[in-house]
Design a protein around this motif. Sequence first.
Motif, PDB file in Angstrom:
ATOM      1  N   ASP A 107     -16.469   8.806   2.361  1.00  8.36           N
ATOM      2  CA  ASP A 107     -15.922   7.583   1.782  1.00  8.36           C
ATOM      3  C   ASP A 107     -14.702   7.949   0.931  1.00  8.36           C
ATOM      4  O   ASP A 107     -14.797   8.759   0.011  1.00  8.36           O
ATOM      5  N   GLY A 108     -13.557   7.340   1.233  1.00 13.12           N
ATOM      6  CA  GLY A 108     -12.322   7.698   0.542  1.00 13.12           C
ATOM      7  C   GLY A 108     -11.986   6.855  -0.670  1.00 13.12           C
ATOM      8  O   GLY A 108     -10.890   6.986  -1.228  1.00 13.12           O
TER       9      GLY A 108
ATOM     10  N   GLY B 262     -12.010  18.032  -3.760  1.00 14.46           N
ATOM     11  CA  GLY B 262     -10.581  17.881  -3.908  1.00 14.46           C
ATOM     12  C   GLY B 262     -10.198  16.421  -4.067  1.00 14.46           C
ATOM     13  O   GLY B 262     -11.040  15.550  -4.270  1.00 14.46           O
ATOM     14  N   ASP B 263      -8.911  16.148  -3.952  1.00 15.59           N
ATOM     15  CA  ASP B 263      -8.399  14.801  -4.098  1.00 15.59           C
ATOM     16  C   ASP B 263      -8.519  14.064  -2.769  1.00 15.59           C
ATOM     17  O   ASP B 263      -8.067  14.564  -1.741  1.00 15.59           O
ATOM     18  N   PRO B 264      -9.109  12.864  -2.732  1.00 13.17           N
ATOM     19  CA  PRO B 264      -9.293  12.168  -1.455  1.00 13.17           C
ATOM     20  C   PRO B 264      -7.996  11.798  -0.756  1.00 13.17           C
ATOM     21  O   PRO B 264      -8.000  11.536   0.446  1.00 13.17           O
TER      22      PRO B 264
ATOM     23  N   ASN C 141      -0.851  10.733 -13.071  1.00 12.46           N
ATOM     24  CA  ASN C 141      -1.947  11.184 -12.203  1.00 12.46           C
ATOM     25  C   ASN C 141      -2.985  11.955 -13.015  1.00 12.46           C
ATOM     26  O   ASN C 141      -3.346  13.083 -12.685  1.00 12.46           O
ATOM     27  N   LEU C 142      -3.492  11.325 -14.040  1.00  9.77           N
ATOM     28  CA  LEU C 142      -4.294  12.034 -15.032  1.00  9.77           C
ATOM     29  C   LEU C 142      -5.718  12.330 -14.578  1.00  9.77           C
ATOM     30  O   LEU C 142      -6.249  13.400 -14.876  1.00  9.77           O
ATOM     31  N   PHE C 143      -6.379  11.401 -13.902  1.00 10.58           N
ATOM     32  CA  PHE C 143      -7.729  11.714 -13.437  1.00 10.58           C
ATOM     33  C   PHE C 143      -8.071  10.825 -12.254  1.00 10.58           C
ATOM     34  O   PHE C 143      -7.425   9.793 -11.996  1.00 10.58           O
ATOM     35  N   SER C 144      -9.112  11.235 -11.533  1.00 10.79           N
ATOM     36  CA  SER C 144      -9.576  10.499 -10.364  1.00 10.79           C
ATOM     37  C   SER C 144     -11.093  10.442 -10.380  1.00 10.79           C
ATOM     38  O   SER C 144     -11.764  11.463 -10.582  1.00 10.79           O
TER      39      SER C 144
ATOM     40  N   SER D 254       0.854  -1.191   0.000  1.00  9.44           N
ATOM     41  CA  SER D 254       0.000   0.000   0.000  1.00  9.44           C
ATOM     42  C   SER D 254       0.885   1.234   0.000  1.00  9.44           C
ATOM     43  O   SER D 254       1.864   1.307   0.749  1.00  9.44           O
ATOM     44  N   VAL D 255       0.540   2.189  -0.849  1.00  9.88           N
ATOM     45  CA  VAL D 255       1.293   3.438  -0.951  1.00  9.88           C
ATOM     46  C   VAL D 255       0.330   4.579  -0.651  1.00  9.88           C
ATOM     47  O   VAL D 255      -0.726   4.689  -1.263  1.00  9.88           O
ATOM     48  N   THR D 256       0.676   5.424   0.317  1.00 12.46           N
ATOM     49  CA  THR D 256      -0.186   6.534   0.696  1.00 12.46           C
ATOM     50  C   THR D 256       0.443   7.859   0.282  1.00 12.46           C
ATOM     51  O   THR D 256       1.652   8.036   0.386  1.00 12.46           O
ATOM     52  N   GLN D 257      -0.387   8.776  -0.166  1.00 17.45           N
ATOM     53  CA  GLN D 257       0.061  10.074  -0.650  1.00 17.45           C
ATOM     54  C   GLN D 257       0.790  10.828   0.451  1.00 17.45           C
ATOM     55  O   GLN D 257       0.302  10.956   1.570  1.00 17.45           O
TER      56      GLN D 257
END
Length: 969
Positions: free
Chosen positions: A901-902, A947-949, A937-940, A91-94
Amino acid sequence: MKRHYTLTIFPILLLTLLLRKNGQAQERSGQEYALDTVAVLPRSTVKNIGFGTQPGQRITSAISTVYGADLEKNFTLNLGNTLYGRLAGLSVTQGGSEPGLSTPGLFVRGLNTFGAAGNSPLLVIDGYISNGAGTSNAFMQLVPEEIETITVLKDASATAIYGARGANGVVLVTTKTGQEGPLRISFSTKQGFNQAQYLPKFLNAYQYGVLYNEALANDGLPARYTNADLEAYRTGSDPVFHPDVNWYDQVLRPAAPVSSYNLTFGGGDKFVRYFVTLNAIKSQGLFKKFGDRNDESANSNYSKYNFRTNLDVNLTNRLSAEFKIAGSFEQTNNPNNYTTGSTFNLLAQLPPNAFPVYNPDGSYGGNALYANPVANLLSTGFYTNNSRTVLSSLKLTEQLDGLVKGLSASVAVSINNYFESGSRKSKQYPRYSISKGAAGDTIYSPAVGQLTSLAGSEETLDQYRNLIVQAFLNYKRTVGKSDLSAMLMFNTDNVTVFGPASDPTTPTANSTDPYKHNGGAGRFTYAYANKYIAEFSAGYMGSELFAPGKRYGFFPAASLGWVLSGEKFLTNHKAINFLKLRGSYGLVGNDNIVSQGLSSRYAYTATFGGGGYFFGTGNTPVGGLAENAIANPNVTWEKEKSLNVGVDATLFKHFDLSFDYFNRDRYDIMVASASTTPLFAGIVTPNLNNGKATNTGFDLALRYTTTQKKNLHFFVESNLSYFKNKVVFNAEAVQLNTRLYATGAAIGQPFGLKAIGFYSLEDIARRQIDPGSVPGVLSEVIKAGDIKYQDVGGPDGKPDGIIDANDRMPIGNPGLPTLSLGVHTGFRYKGFDADLVFQAVSGNTVYLGGNYFQAFQGNGQVAPIALTRWTPETAATADYPRLSSKDNLNNYQFSSFWQRDGRFVKLRSAEIGYSLPAGLADKIRLKTVRFFVNGTNLFSLDRIPYGDPESLTGYPVIRTLTLGLKVQL
């Protein structure tokens, strides 16, 4: 400075010598050394298993591998950010997006222990452990172009040899080495730009004024803005006294350039093989170019230069040497401060109508409450920090077949250094608030701050040195149908940290006692007829962290494998090409417990701190010493019993599968002694090794690859990881509300109030008659439209008529996703190729907090989320509480109301390329020429519209687009 030049020039001088020799190599060997791979990669049959390699068919432990050529398909400034969705079980977290500060978190099979820290895996580069206080920089500073593979070791069979440091998993990096063949030169470059994927949106000055008046009215206070004020804000007719400033537009630009360059050399003969790479990355920050507007400011930018020389030499027929030297040089420039955190905090707080950027006389707008972000970036100086990492190692290997056939001995030494320095050039500026006089003139307030000249200081921010010594005995032999391999090793590493001073503004020369580990390890593998495999491994390791006599521990593990496809009943089965069952069980440890609440680094010794007493009628204080927390001579590392059962298969020649189920029982976790020793005992008790936790789950990896049919080649691979953990025991203080115990909950479970709607006008009427009939917080006057919470704070979770800390309960999920999916796919058709990586996660919760979401709190802004606020007219549809001009002690409690919810699905990277036909490339005397377009990191796709979760606050999440060229001679 001379040292820097020496380290940079050394690989070039060495390369010059090697190129002279390479003319002979071209005559001796016609082999080609390919430095370039496109879209579909050949998968090696030999895997890194830690302190050695093993054929993939004989591996009985749980590992996952990604190839460096895969990681080149995106543009990031940090190696960790290339690993999203790449490896089953990782797992990689921002970790933020600011250049130079975007280090992500890495977790192997989720969270396995609880406390302030201690879940990070062990990081190993070319066999040398790089963890230690401050030393993870070496791993994160690597670039994909110098990496052959990254492998994650996940079970006890794979990690036991790392002793008390392997329980959280191990991440191995193997860098590229030279291969026999003529000189091959590869050059690549990417040119593009960064842009913010999402910028916070706040309401304009007119909307701010309308809603602020409403908030004042809700608080029983008079309006601040008149109708004339609001009209001036709406029309923009008076930008001086009624400004409407979008501070993000004033400070940030829409895009910032990025670039990278990589030059690689490789080749050699049977005597000398070499691999050399030089890499440069540059990224300009999102701030506008304030350095161009003021000589005493600076443009925001980040640059990193990497070099590596890996040299393999056969000194004699039996003696060989491996020499590696690598390094990274980083420099970050920013106006106002070393980092941008304070600027983005101010941007999130500052209302659009607070003041204009510039007053009519050209002075800076501002007041005592708010600084001016533009002025901060233009007129407070600039900051530069530099860091240098140097990794060097030498390994000698002697073949001892003359003594015992298949035996070899090795000795290795590695010396690593890290140094970070900072340069402050700071000053102050005056700012003025203005008001309109009776005659319509401009009245200036006294200055806030004063003009000072630029002053500088130089400081050491961080420094460490790492010395590692290793010795190996390796044995490998085949006797009939039996294959035997064994390894014995000794390792000692010594890390000396020269940390920053307690005052970050003061240059530091502080140092700590060295962090030292001594240990030995062994592995024995037996395979019969390539079908039946047994392996035993063990580590024996000690650390200076623990008391003499209790510093060493033994960590054994065993694994079995059965290759069913080698049996007669499956030999001719067309659908099953390869099938292996495997299982492992063992004991591993985690000594990373200092940050989990030890009273001191050496918790086994008593420490004394400030104490004293008051004497006489004048209460004169007299200094003294008092015992801190009681010493714990039994403090030890965490231990974990780890079970893993797995299956590997190849079906229909094109479909690869690997599945693992795991169960991990962690115990001896450091926890407080709150449940055993009451506070009224009058002593500070130490934390004890009493905690327990479990973690179960699975990893699944799939890959489908087509055969080479005509010009089309296609592959898709995916990985799926799931874990579920639980705190089995945490020695907690007695709670009135049993829901507040962490025992039985997930590790990292949030505890807060459960929101059950809004107070209605009827609730408030009843509360005025009987306060106990409608519970509320005692520190706030509850009004209609405030958030209503569930009352469970009495004995056994029953209502007690008030809302306080006892009403907290488990809400939402921890921040680390429990389910992760990665999909990597690509194709090659004639000269065209494509490569895409998707990532999806679920099972996590994010929290909306601070000025971005909580209107007017801390004298802050108001965002569009507040437009759906509660009012008497919208009571039935509102999903935001009533507005308040003060820091509301009810509405902004930590509660389920602010959780979301993330889960998300992201396109982490995409690349489309075209390679010139071989005949055309030959005409320009190049082996390959490839053009490509790359996006990171093109879209979410997610459920957070604000914003970004992964990163809702601070420096914006970055999207990168580049054009690239790669050529090979």
